[in-house]
Write a protein that holds these residues in place. Structure first.
Motif, PDB file in Angstrom:
ATOM      1  N   UNK A   1      -7.556 -10.315   7.807  1.00 56.67           N
ATOM      2  CA  UNK A   1      -6.285 -11.042   7.813  1.00 56.67           C
ATOM      3  C   UNK A   1      -6.523 -12.542   7.722  1.00 56.67           C
ATOM      4  N   UNK A   2      -7.665 -13.027   8.224  1.00 58.63           N
ATOM      5  CA  UNK A   2      -7.992 -14.445   8.056  1.00 58.63           C
ATOM      6  C   UNK A   2      -8.215 -14.774   6.592  1.00 58.63           C
TER       7      UNK A   2
ATOM      8  N   UNK B   1      -1.588  -6.600  -0.710  1.00 58.76           N
ATOM      9  CA  UNK B   1      -1.938  -5.231  -1.079  1.00 58.76           C
ATOM     10  C   UNK B   1      -3.443  -4.995  -0.901  1.00 58.76           C
ATOM     11  N   UNK B   2      -4.256  -5.930  -1.352  1.00 60.97           N
ATOM     12  CA  UNK B   2      -5.706  -5.790  -1.220  1.00 60.97           C
ATOM     13  C   UNK B   2      -6.109  -5.764   0.256  1.00 60.97           C
ATOM     14  N   UNK B   3      -5.471  -6.605   1.060  1.00 57.07           N
ATOM     15  CA  UNK B   3      -5.783  -6.661   2.487  1.00 57.07           C
ATOM     16  C   UNK B   3      -5.464  -5.343   3.182  1.00 57.07           C
ATOM     17  N   UNK B   4      -4.312  -4.776   2.885  1.00 53.39           N
ATOM     18  CA  UNK B   4      -3.913  -3.506   3.501  1.00 53.39           C
ATOM     19  C   UNK B   4      -4.886  -2.391   3.127  1.00 53.39           C
ATOM     20  N   UNK B   5      -5.234  -2.322   1.855  1.00 54.25           N
ATOM     21  CA  UNK B   5      -6.173  -1.281   1.421  1.00 54.25           C
ATOM     22  C   UNK B   5      -7.534  -1.435   2.091  1.00 54.25           C
ATOM     23  N   UNK B   6      -8.026  -2.671   2.160  1.00 50.17           N
ATOM     24  CA  UNK B   6      -9.326  -2.914   2.791  1.00 50.17           C
ATOM     25  C   UNK B   6      -9.289  -2.563   4.272  1.00 50.17           C
ATOM     26  N   UNK B   7      -8.174  -2.868   4.934  1.00 51.41           N
ATOM     27  CA  UNK B   7      -8.045  -2.540   6.366  1.00 51.41           C
ATOM     28  C   UNK B   7      -8.107  -1.038   6.591  1.00 51.41           C
ATOM     29  N   UNK B   8      -7.466  -0.276   5.715  1.00 48.27           N
ATOM     30  CA  UNK B   8      -7.506   1.179   5.842  1.00 48.27           C
ATOM     31  C   UNK B   8      -8.925   1.703   5.634  1.00 48.27           C
ATOM     32  N   UNK B   9      -9.613   1.131   4.654  1.00 47.54           N
ATOM     33  CA  UNK B   9     -10.991   1.548   4.373  1.00 47.54           C
ATOM     34  C   UNK B   9     -11.903   1.267   5.569  1.00 47.54           C
ATOM     35  N   UNK B  10     -11.673   0.153   6.244  1.00 48.30           N
ATOM     36  CA  UNK B  10     -12.484  -0.194   7.414  1.00 48.30           C
ATOM     37  C   UNK B  10     -12.097   0.661   8.618  1.00 48.30           C
TER      38      UNK B  10
ATOM     39  N   UNK C   1      -1.787  -8.037  11.048  1.00 52.17           N
ATOM     40  CA  UNK C   1      -1.184  -8.280   9.735  1.00 52.17           C
ATOM     41  C   UNK C   1       0.152  -9.005   9.892  1.00 52.17           C
ATOM     42  N   UNK C   2       0.938  -8.588  10.873  1.00 47.95           N
ATOM     43  CA  UNK C   2       2.195  -9.286  11.145  1.00 47.95           C
ATOM     44  C   UNK C   2       1.931 -10.742  11.515  1.00 47.95           C
TER      45      UNK C   2
END
Length: 412
Positions: A257-258, A276-285, A331-332
């Motif tokens: 998120x930073x 969108x990229x951040x959300x996908x990466x967070x799910x992967x992690x 994220x919020x």
């Protein structure tokens, strides 16, 4: 993320080595002293970590003065809070009594303050390739120095090994920043028209400091409660699961998120794509980390010794299962910072901390360190219920650019 992942792995090695080379009581006291140092350093940073992430990309020719003045202010605050903490006797259970050790503790607060700030400067100036070099080298140096310092002083060796390498890291990184990176950034980004006015910057800093004040106490004061209520050994059994969950996977999510905040500030026209990229990466992690961590928690903790697996397995699982709610909250948080709605974040953080500590203090005498897991799971559920619908709605309303007034109104 490479920096956080490497530092997390080496952090496990560091504490596993410490657990094998000294007693649980020494590990507990050292972890409490480190927690106190980090707490005071976070208080001394005056919220500049997030401010650097948000506004260094648009600081232009003001970058040098902005960074140096921030360093100076934070160092002065670190001196004051460190001295007050020692004189007030808050750390009498884990800071050694001799005067020299107390001076070392105050100095470590100053050093750690600058050490954390410089990572945010590197991130805000989009020089993050040096962050893993710095942090992984620092983590490796801690491990190498640990047996040496433990041989010199068993009770204080862990803290010395943690602190001494910071001096070299600060010198090397700031030489690069002030001799190379900042001049290059100013030359290529001379305009600072998007930089906030002095009054707005003070307001944002105050709001973020209020937020950071609450979150810092929430994250770090738990260690002090445990060592006071349950003892040094239980502190060690709590600290290592917390290090794996928050200091490992949690930091990876924070870095995502930073990075989103920095890139969205630098390139606001691609806000929706960055999200969108951040959300996908967070799910992967998040998904494999939580799944593997919960399944293999006893084996992970057995690295530190069988007693850590016996006492800490259930807590580690609870802390890992609470991470999805904190990911939603993080994220919020980044979206609210883009909209410059910082004072609302402070209110949210205060209410969350109130819920957390009420549950923790109500349960700790009966459940021991598992009270931390109970409080974390309850707060995670609450954060998900409150902020997931808001974050989804804000994501759907994203335009191709950041308009704080319009977007804030839409988000509200």
């Amino acid at each position: 993320m490479v920096s956080s992942g490497g530092s997390a792995v080496l952090g496990v090695v560091f504490w596993a080595t410490a657990a094998r080379l000294t007693t649980a009581e020494n590990v507990g006291r050292a972890s409490a002293e480190i927690a106190a140092m980090v707490l005071l350093a976070n208080l001394s940073q005056l919220s500049f970590t997030t401010i650097f992430d948000r506004f260094l990309p648009v600081a232009g020719d003001r970058t040098f003065k902005f960074v140096t003045r921030a360093y100076a202010m934070c160092a002065v605050v670190a001196v004051v809070v460190g001295i007050v903490y020692v004189i007030a006797g808050f750390g009498h259970r884990y800071i050694p009594a001799p005067f020299g050790w107390k001076v070392l503790f105050v100095a470590s607060v100053i050093l750690w303050t600058i050490f954390v700030l410089q990572d945010s400067v590197l991130t805000g100036l989009r020089a993050t390739r040096w962050v893993p070099v710095e942090n992984i080298t620092f983590s490796a140096a801690k491990i190498a120095l640990l047996p040496v310092f433990l041989a010199l002083t068993a009770s204080c060796g862990v803290f010395l090994a943690w602190t001494v390498p910071v001096i070299v890291a600060i010198g090397a990184v700031n030489w690069y920043l002030f001799r190379k990176r900042i001049p290059t950034h100013q030359a290529s980004n001379s305009s600072s028209e998007n930089f906030p006015s002095g009054r707005e910057l003070v307001s944002l800093a105050a709001g973020q400091y209020a937020t950071g004040l609450v979150s810092t106490f929430s994250a770090n004061i738990v260690a002090l409660i445990v060592i006071s209520r349950l003892g040094a050994a239980e502190e060690a059994y709590y600290y290592l699961p917390a290090l794996i969950s928050s200091g490992g996977v949690g930091v990876l999510l924070y870095n995502l998120v930073t990075s989103f905040l920095v890139e969205a500030s630098t390139d606001p026209k691609e806000l929706r794509e960055h999200a969108r990229v951040t959300i996908r990466a967070a799910i992967v992690v998040l998904v494999p980390s939580v799944t593997i961590g919960v399944a293999f928690a006893p084996l992970i903790l057995r690295i530190f010794g069988p007693e850590y697996a016996i006492h800490g397995t259930t807590l580690l699982r609870m802390l890992l299962l609470s991470l999805p709610g904190y990911a939603v909250s993080a994220f919020y948080y980044s979206l609210a910072w883009l909209d410059r709605r910082v004072w609302w974040l402070a209110t949210r953080e205060l209410l969350s901390a109130g819920v957390y500590f009420v549950i923790l203090l109500a349960c700790i005498d009966h459940f021991g360190i598992l009270a931390i897991g109970i409080a974390s799971l309850a707060l995670s559920l609450l954060l998900t219920v409150l902020f997931l619908p808001i974050s989804i709605r804000r994501y759907r309303m994203m335009t191709r650019s950041i308009d704080p007034q319009r977007d804030a109104a839409a988000s509200t």
